[in-house]
Design an enzyme around this catalytic site. Structure first.
Site, PDB file in Angstrom:
ATOM      1  N   CYS A 133       0.824  -1.211   0.000  1.00 59.62           N
ATOM      2  CA  CYS A 133       0.000   0.000   0.000  1.00 59.62           C
ATOM      3  C   CYS A 133       0.856   1.256   0.000  1.00 59.62           C
ATOM      4  CB  CYS A 133      -0.923  -0.032   1.213  1.00 59.62           C
ATOM      5  SG  CYS A 133      -1.918   1.449   1.385  1.00 59.62           S
ATOM      6  N   CYS A 136      -0.418   4.081   2.188  1.00 62.43           N
ATOM      7  CA  CYS A 136      -0.192   3.886   3.627  1.00 62.43           C
ATOM      8  C   CYS A 136       1.275   4.127   3.980  1.00 62.43           C
ATOM      9  CB  CYS A 136      -0.541   2.460   4.054  1.00 62.43           C
ATOM     10  SG  CYS A 136      -2.062   1.823   3.383  1.00 62.43           S
ATOM     11  N   ASP A 137       2.184   3.633   3.169  1.00 64.41           N
ATOM     12  CA  ASP A 137       3.592   3.567   3.569  1.00 64.41           C
ATOM     13  C   ASP A 137       4.546   4.426   2.739  1.00 64.41           C
ATOM     14  OD1 ASP A 137       2.818   1.683   5.472  1.00 64.41           O
ATOM     15  OD2 ASP A 137       3.006   0.036   4.048  1.00 64.41           O
TER      16      ASP A 137
END
Ligand code: NAP
Length: 334
Positions: A133, A136-137
Site C-alpha cells: 500500500c 499507507c507507507d
C-alpha cells in the site's frame, strides 16, 4: 433477528446498504475492524467514479458512501466475521468480538485480498520495507529508491504515487508489455523518476532487519540474475477474491469468485447474495462494484418480499411486527 446483514464495506457493501436502508430493511453492515471502507481507503485520487469531475480521494469517497448509508438507517459495526452458517432460512453470522447475529438474508461483499509473490523474504520483511500500500507507507520512503512489482493499473498507480516521495521508482514487470490502461501507462512513461525493468521477476528480497535490495531473474531464456540495492518493495500484482469464509457453503467459479446466477447476485443458497469484486474476475472497478451492490440489495428485497409474513415478522425492520400480525389475523393495517 435482522432482515439483512451485509458483510463488507467497500463500494459494493455500502451501495447495497444505501439501497437496502432506503427500502427500510435496516441493514446491519459488518465493516471489518481494520479494512473498513475496502481497497479505496488505500488509494489516492479516484478520477473515474461518476459524479466527481475533479476527482475525489478514495477515503473521502468511502466516508461519503458510509454517511449516505447511515443517513437512511444502516447500522455499521467495526468487527470481523469469523464464521457463517448460511444454509438455513435463518443465517447466522459470528464475529471476532464474540457477537452472534441472525438474519433472513446476507449480502456477501468482502472484495479481494492482495496477492503475494510467495517468497519467504517477502513475509519476513513485511512492514520492514515490503508493503502492499503506497498510500499507507509511501511517506516512509522520502528520497529513497523503491521497487514496484507488477504491470497493471495498481502497479502504475502505486509507482506514480511513490514518485511524490521516492527519489527513484523501479517498476519491475515480468513481460515487456504493461497490462495497465493507456492513460496510466502514458502518465508513468512520462515520469522521469520511474524506470522500467522489463522481463524480470523477483527471486528474492534481501535485508536482515529491513529491505536493502532485491534479486531479479530474467524471464527470458537467459534466466540471468541481477541484484539491485534499494530501500523498499511495493507488491502490486493484483488481488484474489476473499472467499475463505464461505468455502463449502457457496459455489465458486473456475476463477475462484463466488458463482452467481446470470446477472443477478443470487448464490446457490436461497437468501444469500454476493456483490462486488468477490463475484467479479474481470472488471473490478469501484463503479462496477457499486452497481453490483445495487443488484444485491434489490435481489435481497425481492427475496424478503416473497417470504411468508410469519417468517418476516420474526425479523426487525420493514413493517412493524404488530402490523404484520394484525394483517395475518385479517385486520387492516393501521
Ligand atoms: P491486474 O490487472 O490483475 O494486474 C496484475 C499485474 O501483476 C499484471 O501485470 C501481472 O502480470 C502481474 N503479476 C501477477 N502475478 C504476478 C507474479 N506472481 N509475479 C509478478 N507479476 C505478477 O491487477 P491490478 O493492477 O491490481 O488491477 C486489478 C483491477 O483493478 C483491474 O481491472 C484494474 O483496471 C483495476 N484498477 C483500476 C485502477 C484505476 O482505474 N484507477 C487502479 C487500480 C486497479 P501479467 O500482466 O504478465 O499478467
Amino acid at each position: 433477528m435482522r432482515q439483512l446483514i451485509i458483510i463488507g464495506s467497500g463500494p459494493a457493501g455500502y451501495t447495497a446498504a444505501i439501497y437496502a436502508a432506503r427500502a427500510n430493511l435496516r441493514p446491519l453492515v459488518i465493516a471489518s475492524s481494520v479494512e473498513f471502507g475496502g481497497e479505496l481507503m488505500k488509494t489516492t485520487e479516484v478520477e473515474n467514479f461518476p459524479g466527481f469531475p475533479e476527482g475525489i480521494m478514495g477515503p473521502e469517497l468511502m466516508m461519503k458512501m458510509q454517511e449516505q448509508a447511515e443517513r437512511f438507517g444502516a447500522e455499521i459495526v467495526y468487527d470481523d466475521v469469523t464464521d457463517l452458517e448460511l444454509a438455513g432460512e435463518v443465517k447466522t453470522v459470528r464475529t471476532a468480538l464474540g457477537e452472534t447475529y441472525e438474519a433472513l438474508t446476507v449480502i456477501y461483499a468482502t472484495g479481494s485480498a492482495y496477492r503475494k509473490l510467495g517468497l519467504e523474504s517477502e513475509n519476513r520483511l513485511s512492514g520492514y520495507g515490503v508493503s502492499w500500500c503506497a498510500t499507507c507507507d509511501g511517506a516512509f520512503f522520502k528520497q529513497k529508491h523503491v521497487a514496484v512489482i507488477g504491470g497493471g493499473d495498481s502497479a502504475l498507480e502505486e509507482a506514480t504515487f511513490l514518485t511524490r516521495f521516492a527519489e527513484k521508482v523501479s517498476l519491475v514487470h515480468r513481460r515487456d508489455e504493461l497490462r495497465a490502461s493507456a492513460a496510466m501507462q502514458e502518465r508513468a512513461f512520462a515520469d522521469p523518476k520511474i524506470e522500467f525493468l522489463w522481463n524480470q521477476e523477483v527471486a528474492d528480497i534481501s535485508g536482515a532487519e529491513k529491505v536493502d535490495g532485491i534479486t531479479l531473474t530474467s524471464t527470458l531464456d537467459s534466466g540471468e540474475r541481477t541484484s539491485l540495492d534499494l530501500d523498499g518493495v511495493f507488491v502490486a500484482i493484483g488481488a484474489d477474491p476473499r472467499t475463505h469464509l464461505v468455502h463449502g457453503q457457496l459455489d465458486l467459479t473456475a476463477e475462484g469468485t463466488i458463482a452467481v446466477e446470470g446477472r443477478s447476485s443470487k448464490t446457490n443458497l436461497p437468501g444469500v447474495f454476493a456483490a462486488g469484486d468477490v463475484i467479479d474476475p474481470t472488471y473490478k472497478q469501484a463503479a462496477t462494484a457499486a452497481g453490483s451492490g445495487v443488484v444485491a440489495a434489490l435481489d435481497a428485497e425481492h427475496y424478503l418480499a416473497a417470504l411468508p409474513k410469519e417468517t418476516l415478522a420474526k425479523a426487525d425492520g420493514v413493517v412493524p411486527v404488530d402490523e404484520i400480525n394484525g394483517r395475518a389475523e385479517g385486520s387492516s393495517p393501521a
